[in-house]
Design a protein around this motif. Sequence first.
Motif, PDB file in Angstrom:
ATOM      1  N   UNK A 171       0.493  -0.489   0.211  1.00 15.34           N
ATOM      2  CA  UNK A 171       0.013   0.164  -0.137  1.00 15.34           C
ATOM      3  C   UNK A 171       0.816   1.310  -0.047  1.00 15.34           C
ATOM      4  N   UNK A 172       1.778   0.831  -0.402  1.00 15.93           N
ATOM      5  CA  UNK A 172       2.722   1.974  -0.458  1.00 15.93           C
ATOM      6  C   UNK A 172       2.722   3.328  -1.754  1.00 15.93           C
ATOM      7  N   UNK A 173       2.185   3.802  -1.054  1.00 12.84           N
ATOM      8  CA  UNK A 173       1.871   5.014  -2.380  1.00 12.84           C
ATOM      9  C   UNK A 173       2.169   6.125  -2.213  1.00 12.84           C
ATOM     10  N   UNK A 174       2.903   6.496  -2.876  1.00 16.46           N
ATOM     11  CA  UNK A 174       5.080   8.210  -2.526  1.00 16.46           C
ATOM     12  C   UNK A 174       3.760   8.691  -2.978  1.00 16.46           C
ATOM     13  N   UNK A 203      -3.340  -1.988   9.629  1.00 15.36           N
ATOM     14  CA  UNK A 203      -2.329  -0.541   8.855  1.00 15.36           C
ATOM     15  C   UNK A 203      -2.725  -0.200   7.355  1.00 15.36           C
ATOM     16  N   UNK A 204      -2.410   1.577   7.395  1.00 10.03           N
ATOM     17  CA  UNK A 204      -2.002   2.148   6.728  1.00 10.03           C
ATOM     18  C   UNK A 204      -1.186   3.511   5.778  1.00 10.03           C
ATOM     19  N   UNK A 241       2.398  -0.653  14.910  1.00  9.56           N
ATOM     20  CA  UNK A 241       1.026  -0.708  13.269  1.00  9.56           C
ATOM     21  C   UNK A 241       2.411  -1.572  12.195  1.00  9.56           C
ATOM     22  N   UNK A 242       2.240  -3.141  12.028  1.00  7.04           N
ATOM     23  CA  UNK A 242       3.732  -3.706  11.262  1.00  7.04           C
ATOM     24  C   UNK A 242       2.384  -4.013  10.076  1.00  7.04           C
ATOM     25  N   UNK A 243       3.083  -3.695   8.768  1.00  2.00           N
ATOM     26  CA  UNK A 243       2.681  -3.787   7.663  1.00  2.00           C
ATOM     27  C   UNK A 243       3.341  -5.122   7.399  1.00  2.00           C
ATOM     28  N   UNK A 244       4.164  -6.235   7.208  1.00  2.00           N
ATOM     29  CA  UNK A 244       4.764  -7.562   7.248  1.00  2.00           C
ATOM     30  C   UNK A 244       6.269  -7.641   7.677  1.00  2.00           C
ATOM     31  N   UNK A 245       6.499  -9.285   7.774  1.00  2.00           N
ATOM     32  CA  UNK A 245       8.214  -9.539   7.917  1.00  2.00           C
ATOM     33  C   UNK A 245       8.123 -10.816   6.725  1.00  2.00           C
ATOM     34  N   UNK A 267       1.384  -8.837   8.263  1.00  2.00           N
ATOM     35  CA  UNK A 267       0.896  -8.245   9.183  1.00  2.00           C
ATOM     36  C   UNK A 267      -0.498  -7.525   9.285  1.00  2.00           C
ATOM     37  N   UNK A 268      -0.367  -7.117   8.473  1.00  2.00           N
ATOM     38  CA  UNK A 268      -1.573  -5.362   8.143  1.00  2.00           C
ATOM     39  C   UNK A 268      -2.452  -4.904   8.832  1.00  2.00           C
ATOM     40  N   UNK A 269      -1.870  -4.999  10.576  1.00  2.00           N
ATOM     41  CA  UNK A 269      -2.119  -3.966  11.187  1.00  2.00           C
ATOM     42  C   UNK A 269      -1.611  -3.198  12.900  1.00  2.00           C
TER      43      UNK A 269
END
Length: 455
Positions: free
Chosen positions: A167-170, A312-313, A399-403, A417-419
């Motif tokens: 979701x990493x909109x620059x 996560x946002x 708030x963790x996006x991923x591992x 993970x996303x939350x």
Amino acid sequence: MIRIIYIALFAMIASACSVPCQKSLVAKSASGYVVADIPPDYEIEDVRKLPQDFGVYAKFLPVTPLDKACRDSLVSEFRRKYYAPWSGGGPLSDIPRSIQTMKEHAGRDWYGENKRKVPNKVLEELLTNCALDRFPAMNLMAIAIVPTSLRVLPTTKPFFVTPDDFPFDALQNAGLKMNEPVRVLHVSADGVWAFAETADANGWVPLRDIGLIQESLAAEWMKKAEVVVVKDFAPIRDGQEQLALRARVGTIFPLAGEYEDAYEVFVAVSSSGNGVREIKVRVPKDLARRFPLEVGGESITVIGDELIGKSYGWGEYFQGRDCSALMRDFYLPFGIWLPRGSYNQIHSGKGISFSGLSPAEKERFIREKGVPFLTIIHMNGHIMLYLGSRDGKALIFHSLWKVKVKDREGCEVKLVVGKAIISTLTPGSELSLATGSLLEKVSSMLILSDRCTSR
């Protein structure tokens, strides 16, 4: 320091694997590592085994977490920063850097929501719409009348570094809460967007989402007592005015009156000529409290339990929270200011470096010196809240996006993970981590109460 999205250099690194990466991951059992297929919604072990409930950890909070002098100092700082856009004077932003950032973003390759490259013509049109030849053209007090976003360029379209970079909109710089003070510096050539700033962020926002506020009204609001929303997406409704919005944790309203079961608050709504007028709305007391909250076990449980598990946002994309937005919204109801961005947050006071410490030494240092619920821990690109320790392990809220883990072929796989979660500093360690644990990467911590003594 204004949060700016910097252009990063990305290199395409060829995979060392001779065969395509598989979706099966290497999981750990009592006898060692075994191959196991992990579903996309796999919940990491920390989340499954650690209570995701702040009430369990509130006992770690010191008996007197903040003395009155420190609390008053932090609240004073908060008010100064929060209302900075209404304080008068020149722009808060670094104008040359803001212009450079817009030009750089319009001058490189991006992928859109369709996973195709964004056409150069679109980028040229966006830069033209910024009207940089006369930037900035104004300096006006304003206020957000709906929850919205600050964007690097005047568009709602997402720009990604790679086709699969969601979701990493620059272009997503930061979110704005309703009723949040801003300053307008510019309007786009088409008249649809405004370039607005807060004390720590700036960007393009749809003009319809904000309104100009008279200096007299802004001055009056800044003197009033306030309430703060403590339930995420609390409904803010007024049938007569046809107002129906949802306010997030940390949204602040000037207080107009108080009843047995509700607060009456002032809310800014759109008026003629891009202006605003104030209306009164009742907010039930189970949705909001007097601002600022006292730092105590009951209050941190209320706020923490409201934020835990939320999506996560990146830059508050889709009304979610990334790591720094989570920290900011956790502390905001208590009147403790944190700027946007993890780098800015760890540098908002005199941090303590972990340089030269082994992972075990870092964890021991955090457990011995960290103050639960008042200590933030930083690594490059990520920020976490220290909750205390359990069974010899430091526990964090983040708030963790991923591992990143390895599959049975040794290839790197992203496990989302996303939350917002409570975990150890080694989330996902039951799997074969591809790039090391958070504990290996954390570099410093900041005890927020130390900001009181450093001034």
